[in-house]
Design a protein around this motif. Structure first.
Motif, PDB file in Angstrom:
ATOM      1  N   GLY A  35      -2.964  17.268   8.741  1.00  0.00           N
ATOM      2  CA  GLY A  35      -2.992  15.817   8.606  1.00  0.00           C
ATOM      3  C   GLY A  35      -3.835  15.284   7.452  1.00  0.00           C
ATOM      4  N   LEU A  36      -4.242  16.151   6.533  1.00  0.00           N
ATOM      5  CA  LEU A  36      -5.174  15.716   5.490  1.00  0.00           C
ATOM      6  C   LEU A  36      -4.628  14.664   4.534  1.00  0.00           C
ATOM      7  N   VAL A  37      -3.367  14.722   4.184  1.00  0.00           N
ATOM      8  CA  VAL A  37      -2.829  13.720   3.259  1.00  0.00           C
ATOM      9  C   VAL A  37      -2.879  12.340   3.917  1.00  0.00           C
ATOM     10  N   ALA A  38      -2.474  12.248   5.174  1.00  0.00           N
ATOM     11  CA  ALA A  38      -2.539  10.966   5.885  1.00  0.00           C
ATOM     12  C   ALA A  38      -3.989  10.525   6.079  1.00  0.00           C
ATOM     13  N   TRP A  39      -4.865  11.466   6.414  1.00  0.00           N
ATOM     14  CA  TRP A  39      -6.291  11.158   6.588  1.00  0.00           C
ATOM     15  C   TRP A  39      -6.863  10.563   5.311  1.00  0.00           C
ATOM     16  N   ARG A  40      -6.594  11.207   4.190  1.00  0.00           N
ATOM     17  CA  ARG A  40      -7.113  10.765   2.892  1.00  0.00           C
ATOM     18  C   ARG A  40      -6.580   9.379   2.521  1.00  0.00           C
ATOM     19  N   SER A  41      -5.349   9.108   2.872  1.00  0.00           N
ATOM     20  CA  SER A  41      -4.666   7.898   2.413  1.00  0.00           C
ATOM     21  C   SER A  41      -4.742   6.722   3.379  1.00  0.00           C
ATOM     22  N   ASP A  42      -5.477   6.842   4.468  1.00  0.00           N
ATOM     23  CA  ASP A  42      -5.560   5.775   5.462  1.00  0.00           C
ATOM     24  C   ASP A  42      -6.198   4.527   4.835  1.00  0.00           C
ATOM     25  N   PRO A  43      -5.421   3.440   4.682  1.00  0.00           N
ATOM     26  CA  PRO A  43      -5.955   2.244   4.006  1.00  0.00           C
ATOM     27  C   PRO A  43      -7.070   1.551   4.784  1.00  0.00           C
ATOM     28  N   HIS A  44      -7.168   1.792   6.084  1.00  0.00           N
ATOM     29  CA  HIS A  44      -8.181   1.132   6.906  1.00  0.00           C
ATOM     30  C   HIS A  44      -9.587   1.676   6.651  1.00  0.00           C
ATOM     31  N   VAL A  45      -9.673   2.829   6.003  1.00  0.00           N
ATOM     32  CA  VAL A  45     -10.984   3.431   5.749  1.00  0.00           C
ATOM     33  C   VAL A  45     -11.164   3.760   4.264  1.00  0.00           C
ATOM     34  N   ALA A  46     -10.536   2.989   3.417  1.00  0.00           N
ATOM     35  CA  ALA A  46     -10.643   3.221   1.969  1.00  0.00           C
ATOM     36  C   ALA A  46     -12.101   3.185   1.511  1.00  0.00           C
ATOM     37  N   HIS A  47     -12.941   2.395   2.191  1.00  0.00           N
ATOM     38  CA  HIS A  47     -14.358   2.293   1.825  1.00  0.00           C
ATOM     39  C   HIS A  47     -15.113   3.611   2.012  1.00  0.00           C
ATOM     40  N   LEU A  48     -14.535   4.560   2.754  1.00  0.00           N
ATOM     41  CA  LEU A  48     -15.181   5.864   2.962  1.00  0.00           C
ATOM     42  C   LEU A  48     -14.915   6.839   1.824  1.00  0.00           C
ATOM     43  N   ASP A  49     -14.045   6.453   0.883  1.00  0.00           N
ATOM     44  CA  ASP A  49     -13.759   7.291  -0.285  1.00  0.00           C
ATOM     45  C   ASP A  49     -13.432   8.725   0.131  1.00  0.00           C
ATOM     46  N   ARG A  50     -12.433   8.875   0.960  1.00  0.00           N
ATOM     47  CA  ARG A  50     -12.041  10.202   1.446  1.00  0.00           C
ATOM     48  C   ARG A  50     -11.452  11.034   0.316  1.00  0.00           C
ATOM     49  N   GLN A  51     -11.906  12.272   0.225  1.00  0.00           N
ATOM     50  CA  GLN A  51     -11.467  13.182  -0.826  1.00  0.00           C
ATOM     51  C   GLN A  51     -11.004  14.500  -0.209  1.00  0.00           C
ATOM     52  N   VAL A  52      -9.916  15.038  -0.739  1.00  0.00           N
ATOM     53  CA  VAL A  52      -9.418  16.357  -0.330  1.00  0.00           C
ATOM     54  C   VAL A  52      -9.314  17.191  -1.599  1.00  0.00           C
ATOM     55  N   VAL A  53      -9.942  18.343  -1.584  1.00  0.00           N
ATOM     56  CA  VAL A  53      -9.978  19.228  -2.743  1.00  0.00           C
ATOM     57  C   VAL A  53      -9.352  20.555  -2.340  1.00  0.00           C
ATOM     58  N   VAL A  54      -8.513  21.102  -3.217  1.00  0.00           N
ATOM     59  CA  VAL A  54      -7.814  22.349  -2.911  1.00  0.00           C
ATOM     60  C   VAL A  54      -8.103  23.411  -3.962  1.00  0.00           C
ATOM     61  N   ALA A  55      -7.983  24.660  -3.532  1.00  0.00           N
ATOM     62  CA  ALA A  55      -7.984  25.809  -4.427  1.00  0.00           C
ATOM     63  C   ALA A  55      -6.546  26.298  -4.474  1.00  0.00           C
ATOM     64  N   VAL A  56      -6.019  26.449  -5.679  1.00  0.00           N
ATOM     65  CA  VAL A  56      -4.611  26.802  -5.855  1.00  0.00           C
ATOM     66  C   VAL A  56      -4.517  28.089  -6.678  1.00  0.00           C
ATOM     67  N   THR A  57      -3.714  29.031  -6.183  1.00  0.00           N
ATOM     68  CA  THR A  57      -3.424  30.265  -6.902  1.00  0.00           C
ATOM     69  C   THR A  57      -1.922  30.427  -6.970  1.00  0.00           C
TER      70      THR A  57
END
Length: 158
Positions: A35-57
């Motif tokens: 659920g990370l994409v939805a968690w990050r993009s939730d407009p109701h908590v934009a003030h929390l500056d949610r960030q998702v960082v990935v390692a890609v190979t």
């Protein structure tokens, strides 16, 4: 390996992220990762500056971590303090140092932007996460505050 911010197009890989097993902690982590994409993009908590960082190979997400501004009840948010919500590594990449590399990269980035501390919670029965936290961040303050019961809290000053 490339470390970058997650994209909406990573959602499919998050939904099928293979943690290499199942059990109470892995099932919870798999649900969070899915659920990370939805968690990050939730407009109701934009003030929390949610960030998702990935390692890609080779075009595949092999590790992920997510964090947000630290908030408390009553709506107070601390701009220079973060809560690390999850760190996960694909089962076939575990025990390679990838989680450490990913989290240290995020912490370095946060420190460079003025972040002063990072906190995270771990259930005391989740031995692999407790050991990771203690081994990788021995300087982190480990407590079990009553408001987080039954979780163990780790706080790291950057």
């Amino acid at each position: 390996m490339i470390i970058r911010h997650a994209r909406d197009s990573d959602a499919e890989q998050f939904e099928s992220f293979d943690l290499g097993g199942s059990g109470p902690w892995l099932d919870e982590v798999a649900e969070i990762v899915a659920g990370l994409v939805a968690w990050r993009s939730d407009p109701h908590v934009a003030h929390l500056d949610r960030q998702v960082v990935v390692a890609v190979t080779d075009g595949h997400v092999v590790g992920v971590t997510a964090h947000e501004r630290l908030g408390r009840s009553g709506g107070r948010v601390w701009n220079h303090h973060r809560y690390l919500m999850v760190t996960a590594v694909r089962g076939d990449q575990q025990r390679t140092g990838l989680a450490r590399q990913l989290v240290e990269s995020v912490l370095a980035d946060l420190a460079s932007t003025g972040c002063e501390s990072v906190e995270w919670l771990v259930h005391p029965s989740n031995r692999p996460s407790i050991e990771f936290s203690r081994n990788v961040f021995p300087e982190a303050d480990e407590t079990q505050p009553p408001e987080d019961d039954p979780y163990v809290s780790f706080a790291l000053v950057l």
